[in-house]
Design an enzyme around this catalytic site. Structure first.
Site, mmCIF file in Angstrom:
data_model
loop_
_atom_site.group_PDB
_atom_site.id
_atom_site.type_symbol
_atom_site.label_atom_id
_atom_site.label_comp_id
_atom_site.label_asym_id
_atom_site.label_seq_id
_atom_site.Cartn_x
_atom_site.Cartn_y
_atom_site.Cartn_z
ATOM 1 N N LYS A 147 16.819 -20.575 28.974
ATOM 2 C CA LYS A 147 18.072 -19.820 28.829
ATOM 3 C C LYS A 147 17.832 -18.684 27.852
ATOM 4 C CE LYS A 147 21.432 -23.179 28.278
ATOM 5 N NZ LYS A 147 22.815 -23.404 27.830
ATOM 6 N N GLU A 189 20.692 -30.929 15.365
ATOM 7 C CA GLU A 189 20.364 -30.998 16.800
ATOM 8 C C GLU A 189 19.392 -32.152 17.054
ATOM 9 O OE1 GLU A 189 21.731 -29.304 19.268
ATOM 10 O OE2 GLU A 189 22.479 -27.415 18.442
ATOM 11 N N GLU A 241 21.632 -26.875 34.461
ATOM 12 C CA GLU A 241 22.721 -27.496 33.710
ATOM 13 C C GLU A 241 23.903 -27.908 34.575
ATOM 14 O OE1 GLU A 241 25.171 -26.342 29.686
ATOM 15 O OE2 GLU A 241 23.230 -25.472 30.040
ATOM 16 N N ASN A 249 25.139 -31.135 25.701
ATOM 17 C CA ASN A 249 26.354 -30.554 25.112
ATOM 18 C C ASN A 249 27.111 -31.525 24.220
ATOM 19 O OD1 ASN A 249 26.133 -27.996 26.240
ATOM 20 N ND2 ASN A 249 26.928 -28.737 28.187
ATOM 21 N N HIS A 256 31.553 -25.713 19.324
ATOM 22 C CA HIS A 256 31.764 -24.301 19.692
ATOM 23 C C HIS A 256 33.155 -23.831 19.272
ATOM 24 C CE1 HIS A 256 28.489 -24.524 23.017
ATOM 25 N NE2 HIS A 256 27.995 -23.996 21.912
HETATM 26 N N1 LIG Z 1 18.514 -20.368 24.572
HETATM 27 C C1 LIG Z 1 19.005 -21.543 24.263
HETATM 28 O O1 LIG Z 1 18.906 -22.503 25.025
HETATM 29 C C2 LIG Z 1 19.684 -21.710 22.934
HETATM 30 C C3 LIG Z 1 19.968 -22.992 22.451
HETATM 31 C C4 LIG Z 1 20.529 -23.100 21.185
HETATM 32 C C5 LIG Z 1 20.808 -21.978 20.433
HETATM 33 N N2 LIG Z 1 20.516 -20.742 20.933
HETATM 34 C C6 LIG Z 1 20.776 -19.530 20.165
HETATM 35 O O2 LIG Z 1 19.953 -19.551 19.014
HETATM 36 C C7 LIG Z 1 20.553 -18.727 18.013
HETATM 37 C C8 LIG Z 1 20.427 -19.388 16.658
HETATM 38 O O3 LIG Z 1 19.069 -19.562 16.380
HETATM 39 P P1 LIG Z 1 18.555 -19.950 14.912
HETATM 40 O O4 LIG Z 1 19.398 -21.043 14.391
HETATM 41 O O5 LIG Z 1 17.103 -20.139 15.043
HETATM 42 O O6 LIG Z 1 18.961 -18.706 14.040
HETATM 43 P P2 LIG Z 1 18.278 -17.291 13.730
HETATM 44 O O7 LIG Z 1 17.369 -16.880 14.800
HETATM 45 O O8 LIG Z 1 19.410 -16.402 13.380
HETATM 46 O O9 LIG Z 1 17.424 -17.600 12.418
HETATM 47 C C9 LIG Z 1 18.077 -18.010 11.255
HETATM 48 C C10 LIG Z 1 17.546 -17.311 10.019
HETATM 49 O O10 LIG Z 1 16.272 -17.848 9.684
HETATM 50 C C11 LIG Z 1 15.349 -16.803 9.416
HETATM 51 N N3 LIG Z 1 14.031 -17.348 9.757
HETATM 52 C C12 LIG Z 1 13.546 -17.620 10.976
HETATM 53 N N4 LIG Z 1 12.363 -18.231 10.874
HETATM 54 C C13 LIG Z 1 12.082 -18.347 9.568
HETATM 55 C C14 LIG Z 1 11.007 -18.923 8.838
HETATM 56 N N5 LIG Z 1 9.996 -19.558 9.453
HETATM 57 N N6 LIG Z 1 11.050 -18.856 7.491
HETATM 58 C C15 LIG Z 1 12.098 -18.265 6.847
HETATM 59 N N7 LIG Z 1 13.146 -17.736 7.489
HETATM 60 C C16 LIG Z 1 13.133 -17.772 8.832
HETATM 61 C C17 LIG Z 1 15.810 -15.663 10.256
HETATM 62 O O11 LIG Z 1 15.366 -14.443 9.728
HETATM 63 C C18 LIG Z 1 17.337 -15.816 10.183
HETATM 64 O O12 LIG Z 1 17.812 -15.195 9.032
HETATM 65 C C19 LIG Z 1 21.979 -18.482 18.452
HETATM 66 O O13 LIG Z 1 22.105 -17.158 18.875
HETATM 67 C C20 LIG Z 1 22.162 -19.430 19.632
HETATM 68 O O14 LIG Z 1 23.050 -18.913 20.596
HETATM 69 C C21 LIG Z 1 19.963 -20.598 22.168
HETATM 70 ZN ZN LIG Z 2 23.349 -26.610 19.998
#
Ligand SMILES: NC(=O)c1ccc[n+]([C@@H]2O[C@H](COP(=O)([O-])OP(=O)(O)OC[C@H]3O[C@@H](n4cnc5c(N)ncnc54)[C@H](O)[C@@H]3O)[C@@H](O)[C@H]2O)c1
Ligand SMILES: [Zn+2]
Length: 367
Positions: A147, A189, A241, A249, A256
Site C-alpha cells: 500500500k 502495532e 484487504e 484493522n 483513526h
Molecule cells: N502503507 C501502509 O501500509 C501503512 C501502514 C501504516 C502506516 N502507514 C503510514 O505511515 C506513516 C507513519 O509512519 P512512521 O510512524 O514511520 O512516521 P514517519 O515516517 O513520520 O517517521 C517518524 C519520525 O521519525 C523520524 N525517523 C525515521 N527514522 C528514524 C531513525 N532511524 N532515527 C531517528 N529518527 C527517525 C522521521 O524523521 C520522523 O520525524 C503514516 O503516514 C501512515 O499513514 C502506512
Molecule cells: Zn496502524
C-alpha cells in the site's frame, strides 16, 4: 520463543501476492550491505535513494556504495506526505534521465516509504521500489504489503496505489536513533499483532518489555520477525484487504477516529491504535465475546508501556461519529474487528452506535 545468545541469523520471510512475490529480509547490518542485496535480487541498475534530511544525516553513510546518484531528499512529517512531494521525486528522476531500468530505494519511516512508493508506482507507469524502513512502525507494518500513497488536504491516504516492493530490507540497528515516543508508537502495532495472531508474541512483550525498550538487538530482531511474519501471511492471503487482512484493522476504527478528531496532531498513530484496541476489548467484554483476564492482560501491558496522550476532553459521541466516517465502511456497514482471545479476532458488522459509545466512555472519553 527464546532469546538467542549470539547475533541472530538473518530472517527471510516470503510474501506471495498475485502481483508479485518478494522477500522481507531482517538482518542486523542489512543497511550497510544493501548494495549486495540489490544485486542479488537483480534490482535494475540505476538506483535512486529517496530519504529525508534528518534520516540521511543520521544514517546516510551506511548507504554509500548503493549508487553514484545523489540521494533524493524529501521533507518528512505527515504534512509533507502529499502530491507536491511526489512531484519533487518525479522532478529529480526526470532531471537525472531515469528510465525504466530504475530502482527506487526508499529509506525512511512510513511517510517516506508511502511517498516514495507512490512515486515508484506511477513514474513511467511503475518502476520497482525497495523498501528500507527506518522506524519500528515502518519495519513491522507500512513497508510490507504494497500500500503506497499520499494524503489529500481533505483526508488521509486518499490518493494511492498497490505497488508491491521488489524487496524489504529491515535493519533493526537503524532503530537505535529512533526517538523513544516513535519507538513506543511502533510497539503498539506489535502488541496488535500479538492480539490478532500470536499469543507467544504477546507473552514475550509482556515478560521482556524492559529489554525491548532497551532495544536489545536479538530481541528486537525476533519481535520484528514475528510481526513481519504475521503481516506477510495476512497480505499473502489477501492482497487487497477484502477478508483476512481486515484483522489488521484491530484497534483502528476508534484509533483513526481519535486521530481525525484531534487533526492528527495529538497522537502518534500507534498511540491512537492503543486506545482503539482498549476500546475494542471493552466492547468485546460487554458482548461476552472476550474474558476479563484477556482484557486485563492488554490493559496492563499498555499501561506498562508508558503514558498515552489524554482523551478525557474528547467527546465519545464525536469519536463515534468520526468512526462512522471511516473508509473501512463497506456497503454502509462498519466492519469491526472484535478480539475473542489473545491471538484471535472475529470481524462483525452489527456493532451498534450505542456499543461504540459505551466502549469509548469506558476508555476515558467524556460521555
Ligand atoms: N502503507 C501502509 O501500509 C501503512 C501502514 C501504516 C502506516 N502507514 C503510514 O505511515 C506513516 C507513519 O509512519 P512512521 O510512524 O514511520 O512516521 P514517519 O515516517 O513520520 O517517521 C517518524 C519520525 O521519525 C523520524 N525517523 C525515521 N527514522 C528514524 C531513525 N532511524 N532515527 C531517528 N529518527 C527517525 C522521521 O524523521 C520522523 O520525524 C503514516 O503516514 C501512515 O499513514 C502506512
Ligand atoms: Zn496502524
Amino acid at each position: 520463543m527464546t532469546v538467542p545468545l549470539v547475533a541472530p541469523p538473518p530472517q527471510r520471510i516470503p510474501v506471495h501476492t498475485p502481483s508479485g512475490d518478494y522477500q522481507v529480509e531482517i538482518d542486523a547490518g542489512a543497511s550497510v550491505r544493501l548494495a549486495a542485496l540489490l544485486d542479488a535480487i537483480g534490482a535494475p541498475a540505476r538506483r535512486f535513494l529517496v530519504s529525508s534530511p534528518p534520516i540521511w544525516r543520521l544514517h546516510g553513510e551506511r548507504f554509500q556504495g548503493v549508487t553514484s546518484e545523489p540521494a533524493i531528499l524529501i521533507p518528512d512529517g505527515e504534512r509533507h506526505k502529499r502530491v507536491s512531494t511526489v512531484g519533487r521525486i518525479y522532478d529529480a528522476l526526470v532531471r537525472a534521465g531515469a528510465d525504466r531500468a530504475t530502482t527506487i530505494v526508499a529509506v525512511g519511516g512510513g511517510v517516506v516509504g508511502d511517498t516514495a512508493g507512490f512515486a515508484a508506482a506511477t513514474f513511467l507507469r511503475g518502476v520497482p521500489v525497495v523498501q528500507v524502513p527506518t522506524t519500528l512502525l515502518a519495519q513491522v507494518d507500512s513497508a510490507i504489503g504494497g500500500k503506497v500513497g499520499v494524503n489529500h488536504p481533505l483526508g488521509k491516504n486518499l490518493i494511492g496505489a498497490f505497488h508491491q516492493p521488489l524487496a524489504v530490507a529491515i535493519d533493526p540497528d537503524l532503530l537505535a536513533t529512533l526517538p523513544r515516543r516513535e519507538f513506543r508508537a511502533g510497539l503498539y502495532e506489535v502488541v496488535k499483532y500479538g492480539m490478532i495472531a500470536s499469543p507467544p508474541l504477546f507473552d514475550r512483550l509482556t515478560s521482556e518489555l524492559p529489554a525491548v525498550f532497551k532495544r536489545d538487538p536479538a530481541l528486537l530482531a525476533a519481535v520484528i520477525g514475528e510481526s513481519c511474519r504475521i503481516k506477510a501471511s495476512v497480505v499473502s492471503a489477501d492482497e487487497r484487504e477484502t477478508g483476512p487482512r481486515r484483522a489488521l484493522n484491530f484497534g483502528h476504527t476508534l484509533g483513526h477516529a481519535l486521530e481525525a478528531l484531534t487533526q492528527y496532531k495529538r497522537f502518534r498513530h500507534g498511540e491512537a491504535v492503543a486506545y482503539g484496541m482498549l476500546a475494542a476489548c471493552e466492547l468485546a467484554v460487554a458482548r461476552g465475546a472476550l474474558d476479563l483476564p484477556a482484557r486485563e492482560a492488554l490493559r496492563d501491558l499498555i499501561a506498562r508501556m508508558g503514558p498515552l496522550p489524554a482523551v478525557a476532553d474528547l467527546s465519545a459521541a464525536d469519536a463515534v461519529e468520526a468512526a462512522g466516517r471511516d473508509k473501512k465502511i463497506v456497503g454502509g456497514k462498519l466492519h469491526f474487528v472484535l478480539p475473542t482471545a489473545i491471538g484471535t479476532t472475529m470481524t462483525v458488522t452489527d456493532v451498534t452506535t450505542d456499543e461504540l459509545l459505551r466502549a469509548a466512555e469506558a476508555i476515558g472519553l467524556k460521555g
